[in-house]
Design a protein around this motif. Sequence first.
Motif, PDB file in Angstrom:
ATOM      1  N   ILE A   1       0.871  -1.215  -0.026  1.00 37.43           N
ATOM      2  CA  ILE A   1       0.170  -0.042  -0.033  1.00 37.43           C
ATOM      3  C   ILE A   1       0.847   1.297  -0.087  1.00 37.43           C
ATOM      4  CG2 ILE A   1      -1.701   1.363   1.266  1.00 37.43           C
ATOM      5  CD1 ILE A   1      -2.766  -1.424   2.280  1.00 37.43           C
ATOM      6  N   LEU A   2       1.969   1.110   0.960  1.00 33.89           N
ATOM      7  CA  LEU A   2       2.959   2.469   0.727  1.00 33.89           C
ATOM      8  C   LEU A   2       3.372   2.384  -0.523  1.00 33.89           C
ATOM      9  CD1 LEU A   2       4.718   2.092   4.085  1.00 33.89           C
ATOM     10  CD2 LEU A   2       3.039   3.864   3.422  1.00 33.89           C
ATOM     11  N   GLN A   3       3.921   1.459  -1.169  1.00 31.91           N
ATOM     12  CA  GLN A   3       4.658   1.460  -2.326  1.00 31.91           C
ATOM     13  C   GLN A   3       3.752   1.994  -3.632  1.00 31.91           C
ATOM     14  OE1 GLN A   3       5.835  -2.579  -2.656  1.00 31.91           O
ATOM     15  NE2 GLN A   3       7.983  -2.174  -1.855  1.00 31.91           N
ATOM     16  N   ASN A   4       2.519   1.444  -3.645  1.00 33.43           N
ATOM     17  CA  ASN A   4       1.463   2.077  -4.597  1.00 33.43           C
ATOM     18  C   ASN A   4       1.426   3.587  -4.355  1.00 33.43           C
ATOM     19  OD1 ASN A   4       1.316  -0.334  -5.789  1.00 33.43           O
ATOM     20  ND2 ASN A   4      -0.614  -0.959  -4.703  1.00 33.43           N
TER      21      ASN A   4
ATOM     22  N   SER B   1       4.732   7.480   5.859  1.00 39.13           N
ATOM     23  CA  SER B   1       4.580   6.466   6.995  1.00 39.13           C
ATOM     24  C   SER B   1       2.857   6.284   6.773  1.00 39.13           C
ATOM     25  CB  SER B   1       4.876   7.069   8.120  1.00 39.13           C
ATOM     26  OG  SER B   1       4.171   8.312   8.542  1.00 39.13           O
ATOM     27  N   TYR B   2       2.489   5.649   7.877  1.00 36.86           N
ATOM     28  CA  TYR B   2       1.171   5.110   7.848  1.00 36.86           C
ATOM     29  C   TYR B   2       0.281   6.202   8.746  1.00 36.86           C
ATOM     30  CZ  TYR B   2       2.627   0.498   6.430  1.00 36.86           C
ATOM     31  OH  TYR B   2       3.034  -0.630   5.792  1.00 36.86           O
ATOM     32  N   SER B   3      -0.942   6.363   8.129  1.00 36.74           N
ATOM     33  CA  SER B   3      -1.922   7.003   8.946  1.00 36.74           C
ATOM     34  C   SER B   3      -3.278   6.139   8.776  1.00 36.74           C
ATOM     35  CB  SER B   3      -1.995   8.642   8.561  1.00 36.74           C
ATOM     36  OG  SER B   3      -2.572   8.703   7.379  1.00 36.74           O
ATOM     37  N   PHE B   4      -4.096   6.456  10.101  1.00 33.14           N
ATOM     38  CA  PHE B   4      -5.523   5.815   9.791  1.00 33.14           C
ATOM     39  C   PHE B   4      -6.512   6.445  10.655  1.00 33.14           C
ATOM     40  CE2 PHE B   4      -3.343   4.216  13.760  1.00 33.14           C
ATOM     41  CZ  PHE B   4      -4.453   4.094  14.663  1.00 33.14           C
TER      42      PHE B   4
ATOM     43  N   ALA C   1       3.371   5.773  -2.820  1.00 30.85           N
ATOM     44  CA  ALA C   1       4.733   6.640  -3.302  1.00 30.85           C
ATOM     45  C   ALA C   1       4.735   6.641  -4.758  1.00 30.85           C
ATOM     46  CB  ALA C   1       5.617   5.855  -2.696  1.00 30.85           C
ATOM     47  N   ARG C   2       4.532   5.717  -5.619  1.00 32.90           N
ATOM     48  CA  ARG C   2       4.461   5.787  -6.812  1.00 32.90           C
ATOM     49  C   ARG C   2       3.611   6.635  -7.401  1.00 32.90           C
ATOM     50  NH1 ARG C   2       4.917  -0.545  -7.041  1.00 32.90           N
ATOM     51  NH2 ARG C   2       7.043  -0.896  -6.766  1.00 32.90           N
ATOM     52  N   ALA C   3       2.356   6.606  -6.930  1.00 35.51           N
ATOM     53  CA  ALA C   3       1.299   7.392  -7.563  1.00 35.51           C
ATOM     54  C   ALA C   3       1.431   8.803  -7.238  1.00 35.51           C
ATOM     55  CB  ALA C   3      -0.015   7.156  -6.958  1.00 35.51           C
ATOM     56  N   GLN C   4       2.077   9.192  -6.162  1.00 35.33           N
ATOM     57  CA  GLN C   4       2.514  10.629  -5.871  1.00 35.33           C
ATOM     58  C   GLN C   4       3.971  11.081  -6.194  1.00 35.33           C
ATOM     59  OE1 GLN C   4       0.224  12.658  -4.486  1.00 35.33           O
ATOM     60  NE2 GLN C   4      -1.213  10.986  -4.652  1.00 35.33           N
ATOM     61  N   GLN C   5       4.628  10.015  -6.920  1.00 40.17           N
ATOM     62  CA  GLN C   5       6.063  10.176  -7.180  1.00 40.17           C
ATOM     63  C   GLN C   5       6.779  10.998  -6.109  1.00 40.17           C
ATOM     64  OE1 GLN C   5       5.772  12.432 -10.670  1.00 40.17           O
ATOM     65  NE2 GLN C   5       5.211  10.741 -12.059  1.00 40.17           N
ATOM     66  N   ILE C   6       6.907  10.389  -5.011  1.00 37.39           N
ATOM     67  CA  ILE C   6       7.580  10.574  -3.904  1.00 37.39           C
ATOM     68  C   ILE C   6       8.433   9.333  -3.207  1.00 37.39           C
ATOM     69  CG2 ILE C   6       6.283  12.535  -2.960  1.00 37.39           C
ATOM     70  CD1 ILE C   6       4.719  10.794  -1.050  1.00 37.39           C
ATOM     71  N   SER C   7       9.530   9.455  -2.453  1.00 41.62           N
ATOM     72  CA  SER C   7      10.293   8.379  -1.882  1.00 41.62           C
ATOM     73  C   SER C   7       9.502   7.767  -1.046  1.00 41.62           C
ATOM     74  CB  SER C   7      11.499   8.952  -1.506  1.00 41.62           C
ATOM     75  OG  SER C   7      12.166   8.177  -0.760  1.00 41.62           O
ATOM     76  N   ILE C   8       9.535   6.446  -1.087  1.00 36.98           N
ATOM     77  CA  ILE C   8       8.672   5.721   0.109  1.00 36.98           C
ATOM     78  C   ILE C   8       9.392   5.830   1.555  1.00 36.98           C
ATOM     79  CG2 ILE C   8      10.110   3.515  -0.245  1.00 36.98           C
ATOM     80  CD1 ILE C   8       7.451   1.820   0.106  1.00 36.98           C
ATOM     81  N   ASP C   9      10.701   6.058   1.421  1.00 37.75           N
ATOM     82  CA  ASP C   9      11.483   6.509   2.810  1.00 37.75           C
ATOM     83  C   ASP C   9      10.738   7.833   3.553  1.00 37.75           C
ATOM     84  OD1 ASP C   9      12.924   4.381   2.290  1.00 37.75           O
ATOM     85  OD2 ASP C   9      14.606   5.554   1.509  1.00 37.75           O
ATOM     86  N   THR C  10       9.866   8.431   2.830  1.00 34.99           N
ATOM     87  CA  THR C  10       9.545   9.784   3.525  1.00 34.99           C
ATOM     88  C   THR C  10       8.195   9.816   4.054  1.00 34.99           C
ATOM     89  OG1 THR C  10       8.924  10.802   1.386  1.00 34.99           O
ATOM     90  CG2 THR C  10      11.015  11.248   1.830  1.00 34.99           C
TER      91      THR C  10
END
Length: 90
Positions: free
Chosen positions: A19-22, A35-38, A24-33
Amino acid sequence: PRAYWISGFYFPQAFLTGILQNHARAQQISIDTISYSFEWITKSADEIKAAPPSGCYIHGMYIEGARIDASTLALAESRPKVLFEQAPVV
């Protein structure tokens, strides 16, 4: 699916990482930056009609020794003689 049953996954951490990877790819940002929120929602999984604009809905989680109060959507004391409570949809 509109909501995923997380208890049915053998390795749910991989699903959550996906979910995080998808995102990050959609927003074109680094996955390292990121985190989860809910947010807890009051609808049941059957009442959800569409997927959220970003992320996903998850149901099937359980809480041990506490519960989520349906009126405030906050953590509350467990009911007497109830060890596990089903959490609302996230």
